[in-house]
Scaffold this motif. Structure first.
Motif, PDB file in Angstrom:
ATOM      1  N   LEU A  16       1.107  -1.469   0.480  1.00 49.96           N
ATOM      2  CA  LEU A  16      -0.573  -0.305   0.205  1.00 49.96           C
ATOM      3  C   LEU A  16       1.111   1.454   0.165  1.00 49.96           C
ATOM      4  O   LEU A  16       0.728   2.121  -1.249  1.00 49.96           O
ATOM      5  N   PHE A  17       1.873   1.571   1.110  1.00 46.76           N
ATOM      6  CA  PHE A  17       2.928   2.599   0.935  1.00 46.76           C
ATOM      7  C   PHE A  17       3.587   2.904  -0.037  1.00 46.76           C
ATOM      8  O   PHE A  17       3.085   4.333  -0.671  1.00 46.76           O
ATOM      9  N   PRO A  18       4.221   2.278  -0.461  1.00 46.24           N
ATOM     10  CA  PRO A  18       4.787   2.300  -1.260  1.00 46.24           C
ATOM     11  C   PRO A  18       4.228   2.741  -3.012  1.00 46.24           C
ATOM     12  O   PRO A  18       4.096   3.484  -3.727  1.00 46.24           O
ATOM     13  N   CYS A  41      -0.064  12.793   5.040  1.00 44.08           N
ATOM     14  CA  CYS A  41      -0.640  12.167   6.333  1.00 44.08           C
ATOM     15  C   CYS A  41      -1.012  11.493   6.126  1.00 44.08           C
ATOM     16  O   CYS A  41      -1.838  10.748   6.274  1.00 44.08           O
ATOM     17  N   GLY A  42      -0.216  10.551   5.094  1.00 43.41           N
ATOM     18  CA  GLY A  42      -1.023   9.137   4.415  1.00 43.41           C
ATOM     19  C   GLY A  42       0.035   7.998   5.551  1.00 43.41           C
ATOM     20  O   GLY A  42      -0.515   7.804   7.003  1.00 43.41           O
ATOM     21  N   ILE A  43       1.489   7.699   6.092  1.00 44.38           N
ATOM     22  CA  ILE A  43       1.420   6.539   6.238  1.00 44.38           C
ATOM     23  C   ILE A  43       1.720   7.425   7.953  1.00 44.38           C
ATOM     24  O   ILE A  43       2.498   8.617   7.689  1.00 44.38           O
ATOM     25  N   GLY A  44       1.985   6.682   9.024  1.00 48.21           N
ATOM     26  CA  GLY A  44       2.120   7.000   9.947  1.00 48.21           C
ATOM     27  C   GLY A  44       3.565   7.011  10.632  1.00 48.21           C
ATOM     28  O   GLY A  44       3.903   6.313  11.808  1.00 48.21           O
ATOM     29  N   ASP A  45       4.100   7.687   9.947  1.00 52.47           N
ATOM     30  CA  ASP A  45       5.482   8.601  10.540  1.00 52.47           C
ATOM     31  C   ASP A  45       5.491   9.533  11.434  1.00 52.47           C
ATOM     32  O   ASP A  45       5.226  10.756  11.206  1.00 52.47           O
ATOM     33  N   SER A 108       8.143  -4.315  14.377  1.00 56.19           N
ATOM     34  CA  SER A 108       6.908  -4.828  14.566  1.00 56.19           C
ATOM     35  C   SER A 108       6.656  -5.645  13.210  1.00 56.19           C
ATOM     36  O   SER A 108       5.522  -6.302  13.024  1.00 56.19           O
ATOM     37  N   LYS A 109       6.792  -4.301  12.259  1.00 57.98           N
ATOM     38  CA  LYS A 109       6.670  -5.286  11.287  1.00 57.98           C
ATOM     39  C   LYS A 109       7.470  -6.500  10.767  1.00 57.98           C
ATOM     40  O   LYS A 109       6.530  -7.375  10.422  1.00 57.98           O
ATOM     41  N   CYS A 110       8.642  -6.443  10.549  1.00 59.78           N
ATOM     42  CA  CYS A 110       8.963  -7.372  10.800  1.00 59.78           C
ATOM     43  C   CYS A 110       9.072  -8.613  11.249  1.00 59.78           C
ATOM     44  O   CYS A 110       8.852  -9.451  11.009  1.00 59.78           O
ATOM     45  N   VAL A 131      -7.614  -4.018   7.390  1.00 58.88           N
ATOM     46  CA  VAL A 131      -6.684  -4.933   8.198  1.00 58.88           C
ATOM     47  C   VAL A 131      -4.625  -3.618   7.735  1.00 58.88           C
ATOM     48  O   VAL A 131      -4.568  -3.500   7.334  1.00 58.88           O
ATOM     49  N   TYR A 132      -4.010  -3.878   8.713  1.00 60.54           N
ATOM     50  CA  TYR A 132      -2.947  -3.886   8.354  1.00 60.54           C
ATOM     51  C   TYR A 132      -2.145  -4.574   7.424  1.00 60.54           C
ATOM     52  O   TYR A 132      -2.138  -5.736   7.263  1.00 60.54           O
ATOM     53  N   PRO A 133      -1.754  -4.061   6.084  1.00 57.36           N
ATOM     54  CA  PRO A 133      -1.358  -4.927   4.862  1.00 57.36           C
ATOM     55  C   PRO A 133      -0.327  -6.426   5.135  1.00 57.36           C
ATOM     56  O   PRO A 133      -0.463  -7.310   4.392  1.00 57.36           O
ATOM     57  N   ASN A 186      -6.485  -0.445  16.846  1.00 55.23           N
ATOM     58  CA  ASN A 186      -6.281  -0.541  15.646  1.00 55.23           C
ATOM     59  C   ASN A 186      -5.384   0.492  15.062  1.00 55.23           C
ATOM     60  O   ASN A 186      -5.737   1.025  14.709  1.00 55.23           O
ATOM     61  N   ASN A 187      -5.231  -0.422  13.995  1.00 56.11           N
ATOM     62  CA  ASN A 187      -4.121   0.524  12.497  1.00 56.11           C
ATOM     63  C   ASN A 187      -4.862  -0.233  11.553  1.00 56.11           C
ATOM     64  O   ASN A 187      -4.593  -1.644  10.962  1.00 56.11           O
ATOM     65  N   PRO A 188      -6.433   0.237  10.514  1.00 66.23           N
ATOM     66  CA  PRO A 188      -6.225   0.818  10.313  1.00 66.23           C
ATOM     67  C   PRO A 188      -7.431   2.378  11.372  1.00 66.23           C
ATOM     68  O   PRO A 188      -7.649   3.304  10.676  1.00 66.23           O
ATOM     69  N   ALA A 217       1.280  -2.273  19.141  1.00 62.14           N
ATOM     70  CA  ALA A 217       2.147  -0.986  18.238  1.00 62.14           C
ATOM     71  C   ALA A 217       1.861   0.337  18.766  1.00 62.14           C
ATOM     72  O   ALA A 217       2.625   1.587  18.797  1.00 62.14           O
ATOM     73  N   TYR A 218       0.622   0.249  19.529  1.00 61.43           N
ATOM     74  CA  TYR A 218       0.222   2.121  19.572  1.00 61.43           C
ATOM     75  C   TYR A 218      -0.482   1.968  20.920  1.00 61.43           C
ATOM     76  O   TYR A 218      -1.478   2.927  21.396  1.00 61.43           O
ATOM     77  N   GLU A 219      -0.030   0.964  22.018  1.00 64.40           N
ATOM     78  CA  GLU A 219      -0.353   1.165  23.075  1.00 64.40           C
ATOM     79  C   GLU A 219      -0.661   2.211  24.016  1.00 64.40           C
ATOM     80  O   GLU A 219      -1.557   2.450  25.253  1.00 64.40           O
ATOM     81  N   SER A 248       8.253   2.502  17.488  1.00 65.01           N
ATOM     82  CA  SER A 248       8.269   3.338  17.376  1.00 65.01           C
ATOM     83  C   SER A 248       7.367   4.564  16.924  1.00 65.01           C
ATOM     84  O   SER A 248       7.374   6.032  17.409  1.00 65.01           O
ATOM     85  N   LYS A 249       5.658   4.608  17.000  1.00 66.35           N
ATOM     86  CA  LYS A 249       5.586   4.955  17.700  1.00 66.35           C
ATOM     87  C   LYS A 249       5.005   5.968  19.904  1.00 66.35           C
ATOM     88  O   LYS A 249       4.942   6.949  18.869  1.00 66.35           O
ATOM     89  N   ASN A 250       5.707   5.743  19.918  1.00 67.80           N
ATOM     90  CA  ASN A 250       6.331   6.255  20.886  1.00 67.80           C
ATOM     91  C   ASN A 250       7.426   6.949  21.662  1.00 67.80           C
ATOM     92  O   ASN A 250       7.182   7.902  21.735  1.00 67.80           O
ATOM     93  N   PRO A 346      -3.381   7.854  16.862  1.00 66.35           N
ATOM     94  CA  PRO A 346      -2.657   8.775  16.242  1.00 66.35           C
ATOM     95  C   PRO A 346      -4.003   8.679  15.063  1.00 66.35           C
ATOM     96  O   PRO A 346      -3.163   9.271  14.397  1.00 66.35           O
ATOM     97  N   TYR A 347      -4.709   7.824  14.958  1.00 71.26           N
ATOM     98  CA  TYR A 347      -5.493   7.721  13.416  1.00 71.26           C
ATOM     99  C   TYR A 347      -6.573   7.381  13.602  1.00 71.26           C
ATOM    100  O   TYR A 347      -7.652   7.541  14.000  1.00 71.26           O
ATOM    101  N   VAL A 348      -6.976   8.433  12.307  1.00 68.17           N
ATOM    102  CA  VAL A 348      -8.402   9.224  12.131  1.00 68.17           C
ATOM    103  C   VAL A 348      -9.507   8.790  11.322  1.00 68.17           C
ATOM    104  O   VAL A 348      -8.156   8.337  10.366  1.00 68.17           O
ATOM    105  N   PHE A 387     -11.446   6.834   4.426  1.00 63.32           N
ATOM    106  CA  PHE A 387      -9.584   7.344   4.457  1.00 63.32           C
ATOM    107  C   PHE A 387      -9.851   7.410   5.868  1.00 63.32           C
ATOM    108  O   PHE A 387     -10.225   7.457   7.183  1.00 63.32           O
ATOM    109  N   ARG A 388      -7.840   7.493   6.174  1.00 60.84           N
ATOM    110  CA  ARG A 388      -7.252   7.380   7.016  1.00 60.84           C
ATOM    111  C   ARG A 388      -6.581   8.495   7.308  1.00 60.84           C
ATOM    112  O   ARG A 388      -5.888   9.278   5.728  1.00 60.84           O
ATOM    113  N   ILE A 389      -6.642   9.532   8.222  1.00 63.23           N
ATOM    114  CA  ILE A 389      -5.920  10.503   8.436  1.00 63.23           C
ATOM    115  C   ILE A 389      -5.220   9.956   9.157  1.00 63.23           C
ATOM    116  O   ILE A 389      -4.940   9.707  10.552  1.00 63.23           O
TER     117      ILE A 389
HETATM  118  C1  MLT Z   1       0.829   2.812   8.973  1.00 63.03           C
HETATM  119  O1  MLT Z   1       0.126   4.205   8.295  1.00 63.03           O
HETATM  120  O2  MLT Z   1       0.242   2.420   8.597  1.00 63.03           O
HETATM  121  C2  MLT Z   1       2.199   2.899   9.769  1.00 63.03           C
HETATM  122  O3  MLT Z   1       3.290   3.489   9.771  1.00 63.03           O
HETATM  123  C3  MLT Z   1       2.735   1.187   8.986  1.00 63.03           C
HETATM  124  C4  MLT Z   1       3.600   0.808  10.082  1.00 63.03           C
HETATM  125  O4  MLT Z   1       3.395   0.947  11.011  1.00 63.03           O
HETATM  126  O5  MLT Z   1       4.389   0.057   9.735  1.00 63.03           O
END
Ligand code: MLT
Length: 410
Positions: A16-18, A41-45, A108-110, A131-133, A186-188, A217-219, A248-250, A346-348, A387-389
């Motif tokens: 998805l993200f590429p 505001c796409g990938i959660g970076d 966590s992706k790995c 779901v997270y792809p 949950n992501n997304p 990952a988002y606890e 990553s996200k904290n 952090p996702y809407v 859609f996710r922001i």
């Molecule tokens: C996302 O945008 O869903 C996440 O950043 C992806 C990830 O954490 O690998």
């Protein structure tokens, strides 16, 4: 003859993200002037600087490597004890997790992908939809699915729809499955599962000899103590679940890379002949064979996130991103869109305006507002129409996104 893993050929679209990246690149080439206004505001970076506590600890660790007396070569594959201990003392205090049950990794992706190494081929896997792809694609690569249908759903996977009607927590599977991926917050969709809902899942998994792969990952974004942060807050989970977490996200470690999985010693799987085997033992063997550990400075940086200053700095980061999520939610509500998530996450997750589908919304936001969002359908068929922001951004950019949302959709 170079025989390839033909399962990869079943992956019809790109990850998805590429894929989003490709579309954005094409837009930037076609419209360089408009492109200067682009807000992502796409990938959660994460966007905010690393907590000082982590930076200082990493610098000190690099200096240690600069003298023979304190130099370190290969570290323990499972991770240094100082970090595993900091994790159980802080993130799992009172939950009975032992430091030896924590495996440090670089993400966590790995971990959620690699974990399939220890499960047999052809297992029955349930995933939520959307779901997270990564969960889907890694099962396709591992040969646990057939081909995809027109909607992108893979034969052999059990899809558990998450909709506004079930508050984005799926009904229990109607058939026997071996693995279930659950991700809360949950992501997304940015939604959470209550204690009662998780209790039902744990009871189901135990009764059906299934393993829950719990992605937490988002606890850090869970507010208050009502909503569980860990599956291990649920009685019996140690016998049916493992949990993935990340810095990553904290701690803002998306570029630094450090994560972990907790695999209780009680957790077992079955051989074909019915013998019970420790999953902890299998993962320890896998990790020691294929991984040489996360770097020493990074593990010192992660440890520092649990110091008094580190915790305060992480809390400040989370507060910042949660403030962004509140602004984005309010802006979408103001223009009359149905909004989910964003309260413990952090996702809407937003319902598209009448008559616009997910990729249509992506294109509209890109071309008319120069804002990159993530199309809900990219997370699964049940994500169509949403859609996710991502709230991972600077305050200034989030305020600008809110203004542009209103200008384009208001
Ligand atoms: C996302 O945008 O869903 C996440 O950043 C992806 C990830 O954490 O690998």
């Amino acid at each position: 003859m170079e025989l390839v893993n033909e399962n990869f050929l079943k992956l019809k679209a790109g990850y998805l993200f590429p894929e989003i990246g490709r579309r954005v690149k094409a837009f930037l080439e076609a419209e360089p002037e408009k492109g200067k206004r682009l807000i992502r505001c796409g990938i959660g970076d994460v966007t905010e600087p690393l907590p000082d506590a982590a930076r200082e600890a990493m610098k000190a660790a690099v200096d240690e490597l600069g003298s023979r007396e304190t130099f370190r070569g290969y570290g323990p594959e499972q991770g240094y004890e100082f970090l595993r201990k900091a994790i159980v003392d802080n993130a799992y205090s009172g939950l009975g997790v032992d430091a030896d049950e924590v495996f440090i990794s670089d993400g966590s992706k790995c971990d959620t992908g690699n974990i399939l190494d220890i499960f047999g081929k052809g297992i029955k896997v349930a995933i939520t939809d959307p779901v997270y792809p990564v969960y889907v694609d890694t099962n396709v690569m591992a040969g646990n699915t057939g081909e995809a249908d027109a909607s992108g759903r893979f034969e052999g996977l059990v899809y558990l729809p998450c909709t506004a009607e079930n508050e984005f927590v799926p009904a229990l599977p109607e058939e026997k499955v071996d693995l279930i991926y659950l991700c809360y917050p949950n992501n997304p969709t940015g939604t959470v599962a209550t204690r009662e809902q998780l209790e039902k899942w744990v009871a189901w998994a135990k009764a059906n000899d299934a393993i829950i792969l719990y992605d937490a990952a988002y606890e850090a974004y869970v507010q208050g103590s009502e909503v569980p942060k860990s599956i291990f807050e649920i009685e019996g989970a140690r016998e049916c679940a493992m949990e993935f977490r990340s810095f990553s996200k904290n701690g803002g470690f998306t570029g630094v890379r450090c994560a972990y999985v907790v695999i209780p010693k009680e957790l077992t799987g079955s051989t074909k002949s019915g013998e019970r085997v420790s999953l902890h033992g299998l993962w320890a063997r896998r990790h020691a064979t294929k991984f040489n550990g996360c770097s020493y400075p990074v593990q010192r940086g992660a440890e520092a996130l649990f110091s008094v200053e580190g915790k305060m700095q992480v809390a400040k980061l989370v507060k910042h991103y949660m403030g962004n999520a509140a602004l984005l939610s309010a802006a979408c509500k103001k223009i009359g869109l149905a909004v989910y998530g964003g309260e413990h996450s952090p996702y809407v997750w937003v319902k598209c305006p009448e008559g616009v589908d997910s990729w249509g919304m992506f294109d509209k936001m890109l071309h008319e507002a120069q804002v990159v969002i993530t199309p809900g359908s990219g997370f699964g068929a049940a994500g169509e129409g949403y859609f996710r922001i991502s709230a991972f951004n600077t305050r200034e950019k989030v305020e600008e996104v809110c203004a542009r949302l209103e200008a384009v959709l208001g």
